[in-house]
Design a protein around this motif. Structure first.
Motif, PDB file in Angstrom:
ATOM      1  N   ASP A 174       0.838  -1.195   0.000  1.00  0.00           N
ATOM      2  CA  ASP A 174       0.000   0.000   0.000  1.00  0.00           C
ATOM      3  C   ASP A 174       0.892   1.272   0.000  1.00  0.00           C
ATOM      4  O   ASP A 174       1.835   1.384   0.785  1.00  0.00           O
ATOM      5  CB  ASP A 174      -0.907   0.012   1.225  1.00  0.00           C
ATOM      6  CG  ASP A 174      -1.954  -1.109   1.163  1.00  0.00           C
ATOM      7  OD1 ASP A 174      -2.282  -1.496   0.040  1.00  0.00           O
ATOM      8  OD2 ASP A 174      -2.399  -1.557   2.225  1.00  0.00           O
ATOM      9  N   LEU A 175       0.516   2.211  -0.880  1.00  0.00           N
ATOM     10  CA  LEU A 175       1.300   3.448  -1.058  1.00  0.00           C
ATOM     11  C   LEU A 175       0.510   4.608  -0.468  1.00  0.00           C
ATOM     12  O   LEU A 175      -0.674   4.790  -0.767  1.00  0.00           O
ATOM     13  CB  LEU A 175       1.583   3.705  -2.542  1.00  0.00           C
ATOM     14  CG  LEU A 175       2.411   4.926  -2.878  1.00  0.00           C
ATOM     15  CD1 LEU A 175       3.804   4.825  -2.277  1.00  0.00           C
ATOM     16  CD2 LEU A 175       2.501   5.112  -4.391  1.00  0.00           C
ATOM     17  N   HIS A 176       1.143   5.403   0.414  1.00  0.00           N
ATOM     18  CA  HIS A 176       0.516   6.548   1.046  1.00  0.00           C
ATOM     19  C   HIS A 176       1.410   7.800   0.869  1.00  0.00           C
ATOM     20  O   HIS A 176       2.628   7.687   0.730  1.00  0.00           O
ATOM     21  CB  HIS A 176       0.304   6.303   2.556  1.00  0.00           C
ATOM     22  CG  HIS A 176      -0.689   5.224   2.848  1.00  0.00           C
ATOM     23  ND1 HIS A 176      -0.373   3.873   2.819  1.00  0.00           N
ATOM     24  CD2 HIS A 176      -2.017   5.298   3.191  1.00  0.00           C
ATOM     25  CE1 HIS A 176      -1.430   3.145   3.126  1.00  0.00           C
ATOM     26  NE2 HIS A 176      -2.453   4.017   3.363  1.00  0.00           N
ATOM     27  N   ALA A 177       0.725   8.942   0.907  1.00  0.00           N
ATOM     28  CA  ALA A 177       1.427  10.244   0.915  1.00  0.00           C
ATOM     29  C   ALA A 177       1.459  10.761   2.341  1.00  0.00           C
ATOM     30  O   ALA A 177       0.415  10.859   2.990  1.00  0.00           O
ATOM     31  CB  ALA A 177       0.730  11.252   0.000  1.00  0.00           C
ATOM     32  N   THR A 178       2.635  11.133   2.817  1.00  0.00           N
ATOM     33  CA  THR A 178       2.794  11.548   4.213  1.00  0.00           C
ATOM     34  C   THR A 178       2.677  13.059   4.397  1.00  0.00           C
ATOM     35  O   THR A 178       2.649  13.538   5.534  1.00  0.00           O
ATOM     36  CB  THR A 178       4.155  11.083   4.730  1.00  0.00           C
ATOM     37  OG1 THR A 178       5.176  11.711   3.959  1.00  0.00           O
ATOM     38  CG2 THR A 178       4.285   9.552   4.608  1.00  0.00           C
ATOM     39  N   GLN A 179       2.652  13.843   3.347  1.00  0.00           N
ATOM     40  CA  GLN A 179       2.614  15.304   3.463  1.00  0.00           C
ATOM     41  C   GLN A 179       1.512  15.874   2.573  1.00  0.00           C
ATOM     42  O   GLN A 179       1.048  15.203   1.645  1.00  0.00           O
ATOM     43  CB  GLN A 179       3.963  15.921   3.040  1.00  0.00           C
ATOM     44  CG  GLN A 179       5.138  15.477   3.854  1.00  0.00           C
ATOM     45  CD  GLN A 179       6.438  16.103   3.359  1.00  0.00           C
ATOM     46  OE1 GLN A 179       6.408  16.938   2.464  1.00  0.00           O
ATOM     47  NE2 GLN A 179       7.548  15.699   3.958  1.00  0.00           N
ATOM     48  N   ARG A 180       1.134  17.131   2.909  1.00  0.00           N
ATOM     49  CA  ARG A 180       0.212  17.866   2.055  1.00  0.00           C
ATOM     50  C   ARG A 180       0.963  18.354   0.824  1.00  0.00           C
ATOM     51  O   ARG A 180       2.024  18.937   0.917  1.00  0.00           O
ATOM     52  CB  ARG A 180      -0.387  19.052   2.791  1.00  0.00           C
ATOM     53  CG  ARG A 180      -1.282  18.668   3.948  1.00  0.00           C
ATOM     54  CD  ARG A 180      -1.765  19.920   4.665  1.00  0.00           C
ATOM     55  NE  ARG A 180      -2.555  20.766   3.785  1.00  0.00           N
ATOM     56  CZ  ARG A 180      -3.092  21.920   4.144  1.00  0.00           C
ATOM     57  NH1 ARG A 180      -2.897  22.368   5.398  1.00  0.00           N
ATOM     58  NH2 ARG A 180      -3.814  22.642   3.301  1.00  0.00           N
TER      59      ARG A 180
END
Length: 769
Positions: free
Chosen positions: A106-112
């Protein structure tokens, strides 16, 4: 079962595919990728290997959730689900912006994320075997794109815009352009403005004098102004610039000023100012006087700094003759704008009244100066003129007069302190002074400090009260061998009087003269002629000829001047060879006065030389007392001959002079000559009879000697005379002893013999000096 594994991916999911993609799962777990290509009626399938599968390619910007934003899931077909597969992510933002779950993929973005900063990120994914560490398949690259949202409001290029526009401009005049690529509209402002990127005037007749500055707020919205759009604002400051649309106007129709009547010409009386709503050069004004009975006495000057009109004195004011001076003042704009002439005349007028205040003024004379004429023989006490002055003030105080004594040091005139008449105190002499310049003072009796001065010029008129006389001192010579009727001198005359027509002199002899005669040339000159021939200077060396000179004025004045004629020896041609000593000197061009002056100068020079020599000798002379011993037994030598005055006058050199001049003055060398009061010494003929006899005998011997030298030679006679009444001063012939003498007389000999007197008088009295 195979059909269950087919996934139809839309172009939105796979934008890089232009046609549907068929994924087939083989029995070994691999996927086969077939592009359906139609060749005729048959479907041709091409196998393409695909190692990864994922479900998400887009990511929204400005995510505001509390958890990490889910991007998608990565899974390899070689992952058996037993936990032996490990997923690794690399590329842009891997590990910082993006993070992958090693187990699930699973790929997530950690920042805005902000699409305005970066629109997409390129990443690489690869699966490894946890046990062996070997890659399950090669790395595959994929792209994550950032989906844009409306998160930025419109912005203007400037926070505050400034603009200016002339007042009274027409409607829709362009002001400025607001730079923005969005639709803009007016949010807060004034009804006189509207904007659509360009700001214009919406109302005419905008007056800067009413309001100078305006502030307009402009708002810009995106999304074409639809609901949910963002907006931005900016401020526009609009300044109205001035034009000359306001004429100058006086605040009052009349102004009242006052000043003293003694105000000097050019002094300021007061200031007036017109109001002008404009500014800068549009408010510059110019004042001038156009009318009024005080136009001759008053003037107005424009003060360029304050734009005021300065009322000044142009001519002296007089309270007694005029109390109020009225002028009409006009003001106009210096720079007028022809576009606004319809607004009214750009000028205004006002009345200025100046009141003269009374000042206690000094008396005023009837004339700036007085000139009187008076004959020089006018008797004392006669009035020669009258001075008139009055008090210019309304009080009219009485006036008193006086003569400034500094201008009349001889006290020749007097003025009556009440009526101002001038009289003579002393006799006048035109030959001494032709003009008398005096000053008369007039002051108020009640206030003497109020004083005026006027010059009075008095001309002394000539009266024939002086007789003519010789124009110069004539030194006339006549030769012994002269003939009768020969001209020996031409004479002229002068007269200190000043006749109206001119001088006319008449020359004559006071009596008949057998030796000389006079001939009047009738041109104010006369000739002296001889009446006989042959003159002998031994018989008579000098002749005195009285000449009468008369004038022709009334009353006739005449005088007698004596012409001195000396007889000289001349050659056959008439040139003088020898004459008496005085005559020789006079023939050389020297008069008796000049000769005396030369002799006095020579005498003074000789006295200076003798004085310096005496001082020099006195400095070199050793002191008389060289020790503290008793000096009475010492011999002191003096270089004085003694004898006093009698010794120097024992022989009178005047005896050797000509008998006719033996009575001339003789001056002593040791006293100051009394030139102003000459006196005649008695003739030494009787006292020096032996010398006279000696000289006469020697003269007779020379006269009878055929070998005698000529007359101009010098004869020396060595004869000193019988002796002096002072007798001998030598002490060798004295029979008395030193102790028999009394030395008190030494103290009367003066300071030069003080030392000698102290020595001998002290010795005689027994006191040591």
């Amino acid at each position: 079962m195979i059909m269950n594994h087919f996934l139809w991916l839309l172009p939105l999911v796979f934008p890089h595919l232009s046609s549907p993609v068929i994924l087939l799962e083989r029995g070994d777990g691999n996927l086969f990728h077939w592009n359906h290509l139609m060749k005729g009626d048959k479907l041709v399938l091409h196998r393409s290997k695909r190692d990864w599968m994922w479900r998400q390619f887009f990511l929204s910007e400005e995510y505001t959730g509390s958890n990490y934003q889910y991007v998608g899931k990565l899974r390899s077909d070689k992952d058996r689900g037993d936990g032996t597969a490990r997923y690794v992510l690399s590329g842009e933002g891997a590990g910082t912006i993006f993070r992958i779950d090693e187990k699930s993929g699973d790929l997530h973005a950690t920042q805005r994320l902000d699409r305005e900063e970066k629109t997409s990120y390129t990443l690489q994914a690869q699966a490894f075997n946890k046990i062996t560490g070997l890659p399950l398949e090669p790395a595959t690259e994929f792209i994550v794109k950032i989906h844009d949202i409306n998160d930025n409001e419109p912005k203007f290029t400037k926070a505050v815009y400034t603009a200016s526009v002339p007042e009274m401009s027409d409607i829709y005049i362009y002001i400025m352009l607001v730079i923005l690529q969005y639709y803009v509209f007016l949010l807060v402002g004034h009804t006189m403005f509207f904007c659509a990127g360009i700001v214009r005037i919406a109302l005419s007749s905008m007056d800067r004098e009413v309001r100078k500055e305006y502030q307009v707020v402009i708002q810009a919205k995106d999304m074409a102004g639809q609901m949910g759009g963002l907006s931005g604002t900016t401020m526009v400051n609009v300044t109205l610039t001035d034009v000359n649309d306001s004429p100058p106007r006086f605040a009052y129709s009349s102004y009242h000023l006052s000043t003293y009547e003694s105000a000097e010409i050019g002094s300021t009386v007061g200031r007036i100012k017109a109001n002008d709503g404009d500014e800068g050069e549009n408010a510059e004004m110019k004042y001038r006087i156009v009318d009024g009975d005080g136009k001759e006495y008053l003037d107005i000057i424009t003060d360029e700094t304050t734009q005021e009109g300065v009322i000044v004195v142009k001519k002296k004011l007089d309270y007694e003759s005029k109390r109020i001076y009225t002028v009409k003042v006009e003001v106009t704009n210096t720079h007028q704008d022809p576009n606004f002439t319809d607004l009214g005349p750009f000028l205004d007028t006002a009345i200025v009244k100046v009141t003269a205040k009374d000042v206690d003024e000094p008396p005023v004379f009837s004339r700036p100066q007085y000139v009187f004429e008076v004959n020089e023989d006018t008797p004392k006490g006669i009035a020669i003129g009258t001075i008139t002055a009055w008090d210019p003030d309304a009080t009219h105080y009485p006036i008193q007069y006086a003569i400034d004594q500094h201008t009349d040091p001889e006290r020749l005139y007097h003025i009556d302190p009440k009526n101002g008449s001038i009289t003579i105190l002393k006799s006048l002499d035109r030959e001494v002074s032709k003009w008398h310049n005096i000053s008369v003072l007039a002051s108020e009796i009640n206030n003497p400090h109020q004083r005026s001065r006027v010059p009075v010029l008095i001309k002394v008129l000539d009266v024939n009260d002086n007789a003519p006389e010789f124009a110069m001192i004539y030194e006339t010579f006549v030769c012994e061998n002269v003939k009768a009727g020969q001209l020996i001198q031409t004479i002229s005359a002068i007269d200190t009087d000043d006749p109206l027509v001119g001088h006319k002199f008449v020359f004559s002899l006071s009596s008949m003269n057998p030796n000389f005669t006079i001939f009047d040339n009738e041109d104010n000159t006369a000739r002296i002629l001889t009446r006989r021939s042959g003159f002998n200077r031994r018989e008579m060396s000098v002749y005195y000829l009285p000449v009468v000179i008369s004038d022709s004025d009334y009353p006739i004045q005449s005088s007698t001047s004596t012409l001195t004629i000396r007889v000289c020896s001349c050659d056959a041609t008439g040139n003088m060879r020898s004459c008496s000593v005085d005559a020789l000197l006079l023939s050389a061009g020297l008069s008796t006065g000049a000769l005396v002056a030369i002799l006095l100068c020579i005498l003074i020079l000789l006295m200076i030389v003798v004085l310096f020599s005496a001082l020099k000798k006195q400095r070199r002379k050793e002191p008389l007392i060289i020790s503290k011993e008793d000096v009475r037994d010492n011999v002191v030598s003096y270089n004085d001959e003694g004898g006093g005055e009698e010794d120097t006058q024992a022989f009178d050199i005047g005896t050797l002079r000509h008998p006719e001049v033996i009575e001339s003055n003789k001056l002593r060398r040791d006293i100051i000559p009394e030139m102003l009061f000459p006196y005649h010494r008695p003739s030494p003929m009787k006292e020096c009879a032996d010398v006279r006899d000696f000289i006469i005998s020697r003269l007779q011997e020379n006269d009878t000697d055929p070998f005698t030298p000529p007359y101009d030679s010098l004869a020396t006679y060595a004869y000193e005379g019988n002796g002096s009444i002072a007798e001998s001063l030598s002490s060798l012939e004295s029979s008395v002893t030193e102790g028999d003498h009394e030395y008190d007389y030494l103290s009367n000999w003066g300071p030069q013999f003080k030392k000698l007197a102290d020595m001998y008088i002290g010795k005689d009295t027994g006191v040591a000096n």
